[in-house]
Design an enzyme around this catalytic site. Sequence first.
Site, mmCIF file in Angstrom:
data_model
loop_
_atom_site.group_PDB
_atom_site.id
_atom_site.type_symbol
_atom_site.label_atom_id
_atom_site.label_comp_id
_atom_site.label_asym_id
_atom_site.label_seq_id
_atom_site.Cartn_x
_atom_site.Cartn_y
_atom_site.Cartn_z
ATOM 1 N N HIS A 152 28.489 32.683 41.862
ATOM 2 C CA HIS A 152 28.711 32.953 40.442
ATOM 3 C C HIS A 152 29.754 34.063 40.302
ATOM 4 C CE1 HIS A 152 27.593 35.466 36.775
ATOM 5 N NE2 HIS A 152 28.105 34.352 36.281
ATOM 6 N N SER A 153 30.775 33.843 39.474
ATOM 7 C CA SER A 153 31.755 34.871 39.130
ATOM 8 C C SER A 153 32.418 35.437 40.390
ATOM 9 C CB SER A 153 31.062 35.950 38.291
ATOM 10 O OG SER A 153 31.989 36.766 37.637
ATOM 11 N N LEU A 154 32.242 36.736 40.687
ATOM 12 C CA LEU A 154 32.779 37.303 41.923
ATOM 13 C C LEU A 154 32.301 36.502 43.134
ATOM 14 C CD1 LEU A 154 34.091 39.462 43.744
ATOM 15 C CD2 LEU A 154 31.967 40.794 43.510
ATOM 16 N N ALA A 203 31.588 33.386 43.259
ATOM 17 C CA ALA A 203 32.334 32.126 43.308
ATOM 18 C C ALA A 203 33.721 32.356 43.902
ATOM 19 C CB ALA A 203 32.446 31.539 41.903
ATOM 20 N N HIS A 235 28.695 33.483 30.240
ATOM 21 C CA HIS A 235 29.075 33.666 31.637
ATOM 22 C C HIS A 235 27.874 33.662 32.581
ATOM 23 C CE1 HIS A 235 31.606 34.931 34.931
ATOM 24 N NE2 HIS A 235 30.972 36.085 35.072
#
Length: 284
Positions: free
Chosen positions: A101-103, A105, A260
């Site tokens: 997820h996010s960072l 990912a 997000h």
Amino acid sequence: MNTQMEEVRLSLGHVELAGHLFGPADGVPVIALHGWLDNANSFALLAPKLRGLRILALDLAGHGHSGHRPAGAGYALWDYAHDVLRAAEQMGWERFALLGHSLGAIVSVVLAGSLPERITRLALIDGVIPPTSGPQDAAERMGMALQAQLRLDSKRKAVHPTLEQAIQARMKGLVAVSREAAELLAQRGLMPVPGGYTWRSDSRLTLPSPTRLSEAQALSFVQRVACPAMLVVAADGMLARHTALLEQLPFTREVLPGGHHLHMNDESGATLVADCFNRFFGIP
């Protein structure tokens, strides 16, 4: 649904990482990587809904219950990628999938592009490549980062007088989250100190990066991914407006309602994401 969870600690030599293990011991190996300033509880709602997977959800270095890097070290993407490989060695996993997820990912794409032979599947939530910049900005960015490093010594972490105030502050953070998500992150992210509570995360995580990749460099990692990949885009998240980038990605995409942190803001969001990834992993 498998709700059993085991707390683990992995000594990598250069740092000790903490995390959670979900799923059957003989399940498909998956390493789950959370977002910036989050922790392994980012996957507390999602992981139990994923079938047939052996999920190692890590606290990345400097986050949650994991160790902080030594003085003078930093938190570059490639350092996280190295940590993941060391964690896989500890687990005895030569090949494994990544759920990020996010960072997390972004780190997943960096690793899958760097060593495509090691990664079996790539499941991404609202993140894919790091922020990029042109070469003309390199010197200015480096100067800004060096100045920020020097100023860090004089800064002190915020102390929240009560647990409730700390949770409220996280709900209203740079990227807002639901109360349920803030409470989950607080379970692993807060620690008591004189005067109240503060976050365990390493203060160096807030420093600006001294260098950024160009867009072409960042996309080179995407282009070398050799495994099946699925990207969940949050309709109200950070990627949805980057249509030009999304159109360049060779990944399967699914746009889902939510922000997000849709996989952890509530049970319904976690269920939608789980439905996508259960189909993607193809385990009945």
